[in-house]
Design an enzyme around this catalytic site. Structure first.
Site, PDB file in Angstrom:
ATOM      1  CG  HIS A  60      -1.986   1.001   1.235  1.00  0.00           C
ATOM      2  ND1 HIS A  60      -3.221   0.772   1.800  1.00  0.00           N
ATOM      3  CD2 HIS A  60      -2.033   2.261   0.745  1.00  0.00           C
ATOM      4  CE1 HIS A  60      -3.980   1.850   1.662  1.00  0.00           C
ATOM      5  NE2 HIS A  60      -3.274   2.775   1.030  1.00  0.00           N
ATOM      6  CG  HIS A  62      -1.088   6.624  -1.749  1.00  0.00           C
ATOM      7  ND1 HIS A  62      -2.228   6.446  -2.496  1.00  0.00           N
ATOM      8  CD2 HIS A  62      -1.371   6.163  -0.511  1.00  0.00           C
ATOM      9  CE1 HIS A  62      -3.179   5.916  -1.736  1.00  0.00           C
ATOM     10  NE2 HIS A  62      -2.687   5.724  -0.525  1.00  0.00           N
ATOM     11  CG  LEU A  63       4.925   4.937  -5.848  1.00  0.00           C
ATOM     12  CD1 LEU A  63       5.460   3.963  -6.897  1.00  0.00           C
ATOM     13  CD2 LEU A  63       6.034   5.346  -4.888  1.00  0.00           C
ATOM     14  CG  ASN A  94      -4.851   7.633  -4.654  1.00  0.00           C
ATOM     15  OD1 ASN A  94      -3.830   6.991  -4.831  1.00  0.00           O
ATOM     16  ND2 ASN A  94      -5.059   8.355  -3.573  1.00  0.00           N
ATOM     17  CG  ASP A 154      -6.323   3.463  -0.420  1.00  0.00           C
ATOM     18  OD1 ASP A 154      -7.004   3.247   0.578  1.00  0.00           O
ATOM     19  OD2 ASP A 154      -5.289   4.150  -0.407  1.00  0.00           O
ATOM     20  CG  HIS A 181     -10.388   3.640   1.963  1.00  0.00           C
ATOM     21  ND1 HIS A 181      -9.306   4.463   2.163  1.00  0.00           N
ATOM     22  CD2 HIS A 181     -11.435   4.251   2.582  1.00  0.00           C
ATOM     23  CE1 HIS A 181      -9.679   5.526   2.875  1.00  0.00           C
ATOM     24  NE2 HIS A 181     -10.972   5.417   3.140  1.00  0.00           N
ATOM     25  CG  HIS A 234      -6.022   2.027   5.573  1.00  0.00           C
ATOM     26  ND1 HIS A 234      -7.385   1.874   5.570  1.00  0.00           N
ATOM     27  CD2 HIS A 234      -5.717   2.728   4.448  1.00  0.00           C
ATOM     28  CE1 HIS A 234      -7.871   2.486   4.496  1.00  0.00           C
ATOM     29  NE2 HIS A 234      -6.887   2.991   3.801  1.00  0.00           N
ATOM     30  CG  ASP A 307      -2.350   4.811   3.624  1.00  0.00           C
ATOM     31  OD1 ASP A 307      -2.234   5.197   2.439  1.00  0.00           O
ATOM     32  OD2 ASP A 307      -3.332   5.109   4.326  1.00  0.00           O
ATOM     33  CG  HIS A 311      -0.685  14.830   1.106  1.00  0.00           C
ATOM     34  ND1 HIS A 311      -1.497  14.733   0.002  1.00  0.00           N
ATOM     35  CD2 HIS A 311      -1.120  13.891   1.975  1.00  0.00           C
ATOM     36  CE1 HIS A 311      -2.397  13.789   0.193  1.00  0.00           C
ATOM     37  NE2 HIS A 311      -2.201  13.243   1.384  1.00  0.00           N
TER      38      HIS A 311
HETATM   39 ZN   LIG Z   1      -7.025   4.220   2.176  1.00  0.00          ZN
END
Ligand SMILES: [Zn+2]
Length: 434
Positions: A60, A62-63, A94, A154, A181, A234, A307, A311
């Protein structure tokens, strides 16, 4: 590529031995490693005092690429992963555009391969644009060059029960899994933090535990009905642990993950309104943290997944209500697991390998990650100094963003080096090629 001879590192913290890596695999161990002809001109690595585990696998991550290359790229995220001891990461869909077609998942897959620091496996969106309206082309993503096996919306929940049923049915054909999610949207409208005593005190809209637990319960029942495979992203509450434990007991094919931040931090962190502690699902209570740790030790929760959610500062360093939820995780996960699970005796190094490498590889359908440290196995390894400690600084992390909730904390254990198919991808805090 020359061979690598790691001298005297301890697999799983057990008996130290020599490991000879060549051609992408572990070709010899113990006394045979130094007498092997390949050892003659091998690069020697001093492993004395170090623990060696199979390279970590994150289910899990996020790239952010494509679309938010100001927050993270496949290259910067891969560097963070290698520095954190990872040899494989699963990238959440996402992005912008959403990874909901063969074209986008192949793009992410190729970007990962070109960077070459970690194997990047794209996760496909369950629904078109993650809008929760109609199923994406799951089979096209599964048969693409990226060979997608994990699907998730997600960031959002697949809240429509019929869509969730159809998705579970669909992925059975290629042994795929839906990673949910779990967040009932109506129960969490406008939610800002865990619903409880602290949210009442701060006057922030609460995210009740039942909004997670109700979806997990529903999805376990749907999974039973369909005879498919469910993964819970998560998991964050003691009640969710009870729901998953009961489902596993009656035979549901369900696996679950917990994040490092949910193993260490509580909703008390919201006091002070520092948005670095805003995350979805939110930080819960000390009782939830204790239940999550015990469930991970007992195997009710199968894996630790980061996760990792970078940001950009303009999205995070703003007032709490408007800040984007999410936290960095790739470079701190192992140390947090050492602090919360290994040091208190809830897991030994075998257990750490299970929850951070073997089980996530198995859930994601990988056959060449999460393998034993043994002759003939892929040389995907992480060398760890278990006695070292370090102080976390967001600015010093490889991620393009700096939103770590562990800023200034001293954490135990350091990644000394990471090897992907026998090639060093990170050493002494520096990613290869930089
Ligand atoms: Zn999530």
């Amino acid at each position: 590529m020359t061979a690598v001879l790691i001298r005297g590192a301890a697999p799983y913290g057990e008996e130290p031995l020599d490991l000879l890596l060549s051609g992408g695999v572990i070709v010899a161990t113990g006394a045979a490693a130094s007498t092997d002809p390949l050892a003659a001109d091998a690069e020697i690595v001093d492993g004395a005092g170090l623990v060696v585990l199979p390279g970590l696998v994150d289910l899990h991550t996020h790239l952010r690429e494509p679309g938010r290359e100001d927050a993270e790229t496949v290259a910067s995220g891969s560097a963070a992963a290698a520095l954190g001891g990872y040899t494989a990461v699963f990238a959440m869909p996402n992005t912008d555009p959403t990874a909901d077609t063969a074209g986008v998942v192949e793009q992410v897959f190729r970007l990962g391969r070109d960077v070459g620091l970690v194997d990047v496996f794209p996760i496909g969106a369950v629904t078109v644009g993650r809008k929760g309206e109609r199923l994406a082309e799951l089979a096209a993503m599964a048969t693409s060059a990226a060979r997608v096996r994990v699907f998730s919306d997600d960031g959002d929940c697949v809240s429509d029960a019929l869509l969730m049923r159809r998705a579970l049915e669909y992925v059975k054909a290629f042994d795929g899994v839906i990673a949910q999610h779990a967040q009932e949207p109506r129960l969490t409208q406008g939610a800002q933090m865990h619903e409880g005593e602290v949210s009442a005190r701060l006057g922030l809209t609460g995210w009740p535990a039942v909004a997670e637990e109700a979806i997990i319960a529903r999805d376990c029942l749907l999974t039973d009905h369909v005879g498919s495979r469910l993964h819970v992203c998560h998991l964050s509450t003691a009640g969710s642990v009870e729901v998953v434990a009961a489902a596993k007991k009656r035979g549901t094919i369900v696996t679950a993950e917990v994040t490092p931040h949910h193993l260490l931090l509580t909703d008390e962190r919201a006091v002070g309104y520092d948005p670095v502690f805003k995350v979805n699902p939110p930080l819960r209570t000390a009782a939830d943290v204790a239940a999550l740790r015990q469930a991970l030790a007992d195997g009710v929760i199968d894996i630790v997944a980061t996760d990792h959610a970078p940001h950009a500062s303009q999205d995070k360093e703003t007032e709490w209500d408007n800040a984007s939820p999410g936290m960095l995780g790739l470079q701190t996960a192992l140390s947090v697991v050492i602090a919360t699970m290994l040091q208190p005796g809830l897991l030994d190094w075998r257990g750490v390998a299970r929850v951070m490498s073997e089980a996530p590889a198995r859930i994601g359908g990988l056959t060449d990650h999460g393998r034993p440290v043994a002759v003939g196995e892929p040389a995907n390894l992480v060398l760890i100094d278990p006695t070292a400690s370090w102080t976390v600084s967001g600015d010093a992390l490889a991620s393009l963003s700096s939103n770590t909730p562990f800023e200034g904390m001293e954490l135990p254990g350091r990644v000394v080096a990471t090897y992907l198919r026998g090639r060093c991808t990170a050493a002494a805090g520096v990613p290869a090629g930089s």
